[in-house]
Write a protein that holds these residues in place. Structure first.
Motif, PDB file in Angstrom:
ATOM      1  N   ALA A   1     -10.900  -2.837  -4.277  1.00 39.11           N
ATOM      2  CA  ALA A   1     -10.492  -1.796  -5.221  1.00 39.11           C
ATOM      3  C   ALA A   1     -11.493  -1.695  -6.367  1.00 39.11           C
ATOM      4  CB  ALA A   1      -9.097  -2.104  -5.760  1.00 39.11           C
TER       5      ALA A   1
ATOM      6  N   VAL B   1      -0.967  -9.920  -4.061  1.00 36.22           N
ATOM      7  CA  VAL B   1      -2.047  -9.091  -3.528  1.00 36.22           C
ATOM      8  C   VAL B   1      -3.267  -9.967  -3.261  1.00 36.22           C
ATOM      9  CG1 VAL B   1      -3.588  -7.165  -3.987  1.00 36.22           C
ATOM     10  CG2 VAL B   1      -1.214  -7.071  -4.757  1.00 36.22           C
TER      11      VAL B   1
ATOM     12  N   SER C   1      -3.694   4.392  -4.494  1.00 33.21           N
ATOM     13  CA  SER C   1      -3.368   2.969  -4.349  1.00 33.21           C
ATOM     14  C   SER C   1      -4.405   2.107  -5.068  1.00 33.21           C
ATOM     15  CB  SER C   1      -3.299   2.589  -2.872  1.00 33.21           C
ATOM     16  OG  SER C   1      -4.477   2.981  -2.205  1.00 33.21           O
ATOM     17  N   THR C   2      -5.679   2.504  -4.995  1.00 32.86           N
ATOM     18  CA  THR C   2      -6.730   1.768  -5.699  1.00 32.86           C
ATOM     19  C   THR C   2      -6.455   1.753  -7.193  1.00 32.86           C
ATOM     20  OG1 THR C   2      -8.272   2.611  -4.052  1.00 32.86           O
ATOM     21  CG2 THR C   2      -9.218   1.623  -6.019  1.00 32.86           C
TER      22      THR C   2
ATOM     23  N   VAL D   1      -3.611  -5.402 -11.483  1.00 31.29           N
ATOM     24  CA  VAL D   1      -4.560  -6.488 -11.725  1.00 31.29           C
ATOM     25  C   VAL D   1      -4.751  -6.686 -13.225  1.00 31.29           C
ATOM     26  CG1 VAL D   1      -6.933  -7.280 -11.430  1.00 31.29           C
ATOM     27  CG2 VAL D   1      -5.770  -6.135  -9.537  1.00 31.29           C
TER      28      VAL D   1
ATOM     29  N   LEU E   1      -3.303  -0.293  -8.006  1.00 31.12           N
ATOM     30  CA  LEU E   1      -3.549  -1.709  -7.767  1.00 31.12           C
ATOM     31  C   LEU E   1      -4.337  -2.314  -8.928  1.00 31.12           C
ATOM     32  CD1 LEU E   1      -3.483  -4.256  -6.120  1.00 31.12           C
ATOM     33  CD2 LEU E   1      -5.437  -3.452  -4.815  1.00 31.12           C
ATOM     34  N   LEU E   2      -5.360  -1.573  -9.382  1.00 28.21           N
ATOM     35  CA  LEU E   2      -6.147  -2.079 -10.509  1.00 28.21           C
ATOM     36  C   LEU E   2      -5.294  -2.189 -11.770  1.00 28.21           C
ATOM     37  CD1 LEU E   2      -9.542  -0.282  -9.926  1.00 28.21           C
ATOM     38  CD2 LEU E   2      -8.993  -2.671  -9.557  1.00 28.21           C
TER      39      LEU E   2
ATOM     40  N   ALA F   1       0.832  -1.207   0.000  1.00 25.98           N
ATOM     41  CA  ALA F   1       0.000   0.000   0.000  1.00 25.98           C
ATOM     42  C   ALA F   1       0.865   1.255   0.000  1.00 25.98           C
ATOM     43  CB  ALA F   1      -0.919   0.000   1.209  1.00 25.98           C
TER      44      ALA F   1
END
Ligand SMILES: [K+]
Ligand SMILES: [K+]
Lengths: 444, 444
Positions: free
Chosen positions: B348, B340, B314-315, B322, B318-319, B224
């Motif tokens: 997220a 993760v 961070s969202t 992904v 992070l996506l 994070a």
């Protein structure tokens, strides 16, 4: 290099590219356009991409520019494009399952569960017969109406009905009339067969066949089938009601119609325009609030492995279930007494966010290219191209060659699918033999 | 009913609501506005919500409408709002961890890993001291500059510098000047302290403290922290470069500045406006392409558990990881040698898609309410309110009461967080003792 091309996930984008280029060459031949017109490479490329991706966006007036030979080529390219999409999945299963072990999840998915590998030939036959039966039925009803009540000769009635049946069943948007099907917006004998055909074609065959086989027991349908069928139904109903509410009193669209005609035109417009791109009501005369509605519907699109584009109805509703589970604090995402695999969730997320990113980026690019095109018009046209819908608010025909190339790229990416295309380029074919330690980062 | 209120996930939305209503009552007192003005309930509610949510959107001209007492109240509400957000997470950990077993993932998340429960008091102290030190430093530098070079009295210099330090550190956008900080866009002694303070306040304390503690070994940071710190840095750098590229020759913004001033104004605008909402460059004079850029940056927002809003840096990143994993066909999502958790991925996804849905729905609603407000202006203002950024293209001040209520609701939802708010309403407190069979539906 040879290894690169042999990877099955790369066959789909390459196959579409080859078909588009062949169609382009065909459309550049002299007899395809009405004298004294000579299609430029960009015009032919755009039209070929639009037809094969079953979009229907046009850079020139379809009935005025193309000769009858050109229109036949457009109809054939549309039909081939539609069949290619419908049968593609089945063929890929056959190829992939023989060659690959692990990384075929992207393309194989749940179809394998429903059709054993020995049944591929039967599946292709099923699809072909269904398409033929539906388009024939549509053509018979519509041509009968045109012949009997519109003073068309029988030949002209069959040609027009056949052309529009091919277009609407394949969810493509070319039309023999400069104003699409606006002239028929109050005629149920034309509107309803085409609209219903478009809905069937846009459901996708995996869902359609399972629903047909198990129509007595919808509870037993696979999750994907439930999401596609009930989701499409919900979108058409909610879309029609929203469209009616917004446009009820708009005298430039359906404001001066009687109540029954309002209902018919609204249903037809949502059913046909949502994924097909043929308009019953002029898109440029809509109330401001109808644009977000149509942009949203186009972006969602139709069923998986159907001729409709977009992120797909099942993706959209699966994500709704994921969100609901997260809000409720449920550890599992469940749809109708089935737990949804996290792999499916991740795939839905990827498709959706990649699509959002592509649409946002392309909209910004188009605005930059055109110098002050209104944001809403740019977003509408970009979403229409990316979701291979083909609706237009008049932007496409006014663009430069660079703008047309952007839309060509979007129709291509939208048809192949951003995830498939991205994987074709970046797929990791090495295996990792270890896993890293897990961590749960703060987000949101 | 009592059980409803005692659930900790419901404390956050209720706490904010109470604070907003108290602030509203305070701002409606007669001495708060300059004679002969009397703040209406909506004006006071809007201003209180905007201050406590550290947005900074204003329905009236802040310096002309409010008296000094009113401005002090706004500054205090901003500071309380900011501290409330920063300390809220810590307090919730304390409350939740004592009472709840399972369903606290939403609010507790990874913080527990970094701060033992015994350390909550020390954490609060750390936060308070950091805020005080940063704002004091900012005030000293800026007030010195105003006192020495702008002919301000010492008292006025301290007041102005203090007010704007509180605003920018808390990423709020109220200003004592009718044109924000445009008058200082070329003065590094004013712009830089405020911009850097805004960036620090917008990183979020979990990330900030870990980065400070382990600054020698960024490799060891939690996922994070890495996402927040490197992501924020990337957004500021890329945002500044994009802004420079777009506005370089725009004579209404930075076109007539020298190169160094261009760099300073672009950096300051991106650093301050992205999440803070104070503008150095007039938002209404920007090139068309700058709006999508700012809308995107506002929507992403700042760090988790920071005073900045949006879906969080961070969202967003992070996506991106992904999506990259999915495209590459990797079974795990890995960020810097850590896997993760799928729970984080789902969270997220939910935050992002709920936010997209809220912004899209509210934009449509605002267009419907205002009758032909351009789409881009509506989207800009809605995104600004929802991400508690506070930038405006002039729409807010011209809206009706209904429009203001919509923006109030958005600032509230944006601050509390759509996921927290949704969970507060719909959280399932029963446990399910069985799991359904898994299925992998086709999507995309
Ligand atoms: K179409
Ligand atoms: K703000």
């Amino acid at each position: 290099m040879r290894r690169f091309f042999r990877h099955p996930v790369r066959l789909v984008p390459i196959g579409f590219l080859v078909a588009i280029l062949l169609g382009t060459g065909l459309l550049m031949l002299p007899p395809m356009a009405v004298e004294p017109r000579h299609p430029s490479f960009i015009t032919a490329l755009f039209t070929s991409t639009s037809a094969i991706s079953v979009s229907g966006l046009a850079v020139v007036s379809t009935p005025d520019y193309w000769s009858t030979a050109g229109l036949v080529v457009i109809a054939v390219l549309t039909q081939l494009g539609g069949l290619g999409i419908l049968t593609g999945a089945a063929l890929v299963i056959l190829t992939v399952s023989r060659r690959l072990g692990l990384h075929n999840r992207l393309l194989v998915q749940a179809e394998t569960l429903e059709y054993g590998l020995g049944n591929i030939r039967r599946l292709l036959l099923h699809i072909g017969v269904t398409v033929l039966v539906c388009e024939t039925l549509m053509t018979i009803i519509v041509s009968g109406r045109l012949w009997l009540d519109y003073d068309y000769s029988l030949g002209r009635a069959l040609w027009s009905a056949g052309f529009h049946s091919v277009q609407t069943f394949n969810n493509s948007g070319f039309s023999l009339y400069p104003d699409g099907l606006r002239g028929f917006s109050r005629d149920p004998w034309v509107t309803l067969p085409l609209a219903l055909g478009g809905i069937v074609g846009g459901l996708g065959f995996p869902a359609l066949f399972e629903a047909a086989r198990q129509w007595r027991r919808p509870v037993r349908w696979a999750v994907a089938t439930k999401l596609s069928i009930w989701g499409s139904l919900a979108l058409v109903v909610v879309g029609t009601m929203a469209f009616l509410a917004i446009e009820w009193a708009n005298r430039w669209t359906i404001g001066q119609y009687g109540v029954a005609d309002k209902l018919l035109a609204a249903f037809g417009q949502i059913a046909l325009a949502r994924t097909g791109g043929i308009e019953l009501v002029p898109a440029t005369a809509l109330r401001e609030e109808s644009y977000p509605l149509l942009i949203g519907l186009m972006f969602i699109g139709g069923g998986s492995a159907s001729t409709a584009g977009g992120i797909k109805v099942s993706t959209f509703f699966l994500l709704a279930f994921v969100i609901w589970a997260e809000i409720r604090g449920e550890p599992d995402v469940t749809v109708g007494h089935r737990r949804v695999a996290t792999a499916s969730q991740r795939q839905a997320l990827t498709v959706t966010l990649l699509s959002v990113a592509i649409v946002a980026g392309a909209t910004t690019l188009l605005i930059a290219m055109t110098n002050h095109l209104p944001f809403q018009a740019a977003l509408f046209e970009i979403t229409s191209a990316f979701s291979t819908t083909g609706l237009t608010v008049g932007v496409t025909s006014a663009l430069s060659d660079a703008g047309h190339l952007l839309l060509i790229a979007l129709m291509y990416i939208g048809r192949v699918g951003p995830l498939t295309l991205g994987s074709a380029i970046a797929l990791n074919t090495r295996h990792r033999l270890y896993r890293y330690a897990e961590e749960q980062p703060i987000v949101g």
